[in-house]
Scaffold this motif. Structure first.
Motif, short mmCIF file in Angstrom:
data_model
loop_
_atom_site.label_atom_id
_atom_site.label_comp_id
_atom_site.label_asym_id
_atom_site.label_seq_id
_atom_site.Cartn_x
_atom_site.Cartn_y
_atom_site.Cartn_z
N UNK A 30 0.83 -1.20 0.00
CA UNK A 30 0.00 0.00 0.00
C UNK A 30 0.86 1.26 0.00
N UNK A 31 1.93 1.27 0.81
CA UNK A 31 2.83 2.42 0.81
C UNK A 31 3.52 2.58 -0.55
N UNK A 84 5.15 11.45 -0.91
CA UNK A 84 6.10 10.47 -1.44
C UNK A 84 7.21 10.20 -0.42
N UNK A 85 7.70 11.26 0.21
CA UNK A 85 8.77 11.10 1.21
C UNK A 85 8.29 10.25 2.38
N UNK A 86 7.05 10.51 2.82
CA UNK A 86 6.52 9.71 3.93
C UNK A 86 6.35 8.26 3.53
N UNK A 87 5.82 8.05 2.32
CA UNK A 87 5.61 6.68 1.85
C UNK A 87 6.94 5.93 1.76
N UNK A 122 11.05 2.04 3.76
CA UNK A 122 12.36 1.68 4.31
C UNK A 122 12.21 1.03 5.68
N UNK A 123 11.23 1.46 6.45
CA UNK A 123 10.99 0.84 7.75
C UNK A 123 10.56 -0.62 7.57
N UNK A 152 15.43 1.56 -2.30
CA UNK A 152 14.48 2.56 -1.85
C UNK A 152 15.25 3.82 -1.46
N UNK A 153 15.11 4.87 -2.24
CA UNK A 153 15.86 6.11 -2.00
C UNK A 153 14.92 7.28 -1.78
#
Length: 433
Positions: A400-401, A415-418, A423-424, A432-433
């Motif tokens: 989903x992210x 996008x940054x939050x997703x 990455x988490x 993933x950058x």
């Protein structure tokens, strides 16, 4: 006898599904579907691996009746035809059926030899089967002489899933990661080496029923499951020790159980196969209890105490109806939601499709599918709305992210939050950058 009726039921269901598989191989089916597999031979299971495994289990029973029963020639010819259909279905679907068929029939041969007091030969066959199983297991982990055959096949990824499942049990020993939580935790539990080998490989199950149960429910639940399997195995051994003659019907049931156990080590707990595995376990345990001393097995020469038939109590009938009703009540809402969702998709109207994502009970796959449809049709705002609502319920869903991060009109902050959440959830993914 219950065992005999059960064996016959297995063969009859297997025969029906083998014919269905043949029709599917010719492009004839009752339903239209989008096939994601290399073959469309998957019976009513939705996956060719399960069709193949079930053909191996039912083919085992039929083959035992052919080899060991004293049935008339016509009956045996019919069974031989079915065995041929089962093997052909395995050929058309996947290799799993060969494993279940081999495991089941080998166990039948061992039981036959031990029943005939051919202990040396019986234990030799058992040892040979055990060595073969260990070689297959070693091959899955890229070890031993079967490496080139097994590790390069679809079984290769299983070692990745199994290792991740073990790490989940180590990190969450008491309660696991939650039933059906394997998919959310796989990326976090795999090693850097596995991610570097193929970062795109992921799964929502360990493809091993004991490890699935252990990773989802923790070590205590795994021990309970293993205790049930051990109890069934002990029941088989006890029956063999006190039986004076070879019991072909009992052997067919026991062999089907062994076939299922072999399949359970490399596959998922699919309900269409699982109902047979659980019922076989209960049947063997119950049969041992029913025939134990002083009511020795019917094949034994030791007299047994005759127990008077008991009437079914009113409480038992009421309890059956109550729990049956509860089960039906639990099954109806998802069924109705699936029907409404299908109708919504058929409409082709975004005003109807978007609300369908919120049908109860909640379904993560439905949210994802609706968001994808909306995004594919350039309805990005609607897709983001569906994804944001879904992530309130499923915050650990990598898919989903990722879907949110890939929407072209998503804001830089979104996008940054997703990607931060990705990455988490996938810490070993260097892409993933």
């Amino acid at each position: 006898r219950v065992l005999q009726r059960y064996s016959i039921s297995l063969v009859v269901v297997g025969f029906i599904l083998s014919l269905y598989g043949i029709f599917q191989s010719r492009g004839v089916d009752f339903y239209e579907f989008n096939n994601l597999y290399a073959t469309n031979v998957f019976g009513t299971f939705g996956n060719p691996n399960f069709q193949s495994a079930f053909m191996g289990i039912t083919g085992t029973v039929a083959l035992i009746w052919v080899c060991f029963s004293r049935a008339n020639l016509i009956f045996k010819l019919g069974l031989i035809v079915f065995v041929g259909l089962a093997v052909y279905n395995i050929f058309l679907s996947s290799e799993q059926g060969y494993l279940t068929l081999l495991a089941g029939f080998t166990s039948a041969v061992v039981i036959f030899l031990l029943s005939k007091k051919q202990r040396i030969l019986g234990y030799s066959v058992l040892g040979f089967g055990g060595i073969a199983g260990l070689l297959v297991l070693a091959g899955i982990f890229n070890k031993g002489p079967l490496t080139e055959v097994i590790y390069k096949s679809s079984l290769q990824a299983r070692s990745f899933y199994w290792e991740a499942a073990v790490r989940m049990m180590i990190d969450h020993p008491l309660v696991g990661v939650g039933m059906d939580g394997f998919g959310d935790w796989y990326r976090r539990s795999r090693t850097q080496e596995i991610a570097d080998f193929n970062v795109g490989i992921a799964a929502d199950t360990a493809h091993n029923i004991p490890l699935d149960i252990g990773s989802g429910g923790g070590i205590p639940l795994l021990l309970i499951y293993l205790a049930l399997i051990g109890l069934a195995l002990i029941s088989i051994i006890k029956i063999l020790k006190r039986t004076t003659n070879f019991d072909m019907v009992f052997t067919s049931v026991a062999a089907a159980w062994f076939a299922y156990q072999a399949q359970s080590l490399i596959s998922i707990n699919q309900i269409g196969i699982g109902v047979w595995g659980w019922s076989l376990t209960g049947l063997l345990i119950g049969f041992e209890l029913h025939t134990r001393s002083p009511g020795i097995d019917a094949q034994s020469k030791v007299p047994r105490i005759v127990v008077k038939k008991q009437q079914i109590s009113a409480l038992a009938v009421v309890t059956s109806f109550v729990f049956g009703g509860l089960g039906l009540a639990a099954a109806i809402p998802p069924y109705l939601a699936a029907g409404k969702f299908y109708t919504a998709l058929q409409s082709g109207d975004a005003e109807i499709i978007q609300p369908a994502a919120y049908l109860q009970p909640n379904d993560r796959a439905r949210y994802f599918y609706v968001a994808k449809i909306l995004a594919d049709n350039k309805l990005d705002d609607r897709a983001i709305k569906v994804l944001s609502d879904a992530l309130l319920i499923y915050p650990d869903s990598f898919d989903l992210w990722q879907a949110w991060a890939n929407i072209p009109t998503a804001t830089p902050d979104q996008i940054a939050r997703a990607k931060s959440e990705m990455r988490r959830l996938d810490p070993y993914n260097k892409g993933i950058t």
